[in-house]
Enzyme design. Structure first.
Site: not given
Ligand code: FES
Length: 131
Positions: A108, A39
């Site tokens: 995460c 992400c």
């Molecule tokens: Fe990237 Fe949670 S969506 S660390």
């Protein structure tokens, strides 16, 4: 009680513990800076380590999602009072379980596990260079 447990978890989202930063050039500070390829979110986690290798304080700055921030909050709480060798045994699965993260948010909490390991690696490197 379940309610109390739930409130403790909510705290990590609404009022995360240990937000901040230490001087990364301090010889007693280990800094872990890691990114999540999935992400692009980034977490910086720092530990203060005494001469016996015990973590006396920890803080973080996370540029990322709410789950990553909550995971950093839990991770910094958990490492305090542990030795650096104990700290690296903290698993992202335990953090994820504590926060009831859904499977899609597992990366995460992985960021927090990686950040602890990177911070410990940094302080070990600093100390071996200082010898
Ligand atoms: Fe990237 Fe949670 S969506 S660390």
């Amino acid at each position: 009680s379940t309610r109390q447990y739930h409130e403790n978890v909510v705290q990590h989202y609404e009022k995360p513990s240990n937000v901040g930063s230490f001087d990364k050039n301090d010889p007693n500070v280990g800094t872990g800076l890691v990114g999540a390829p999935a992400c692009g979110d980034v977490m910086k986690l720092q530990i203060k380590v005494d001469d016996d290798g015990n973590i006396t304080d920890a803080c973080f700055k996370t540029f990322g999602c709410g789950s990553a921030i909550a995971s950093s909050s839990v991770a910094t709480d958990w490492v305090k009072g542990k030795s650096i060798d104990e700290a690296v045994t903290i698993k992202n699965k335990d953090i994820a379980k504590h926060l009831s993260l859904p499977p899609v948010k597992l990366h995460c909490s992985m960021l927090a596990e990686d950040a602890i390991k990177a911070a410990v690696k940094d302080i070990k490197l600093k100390r071996s260079n200082a010898e």
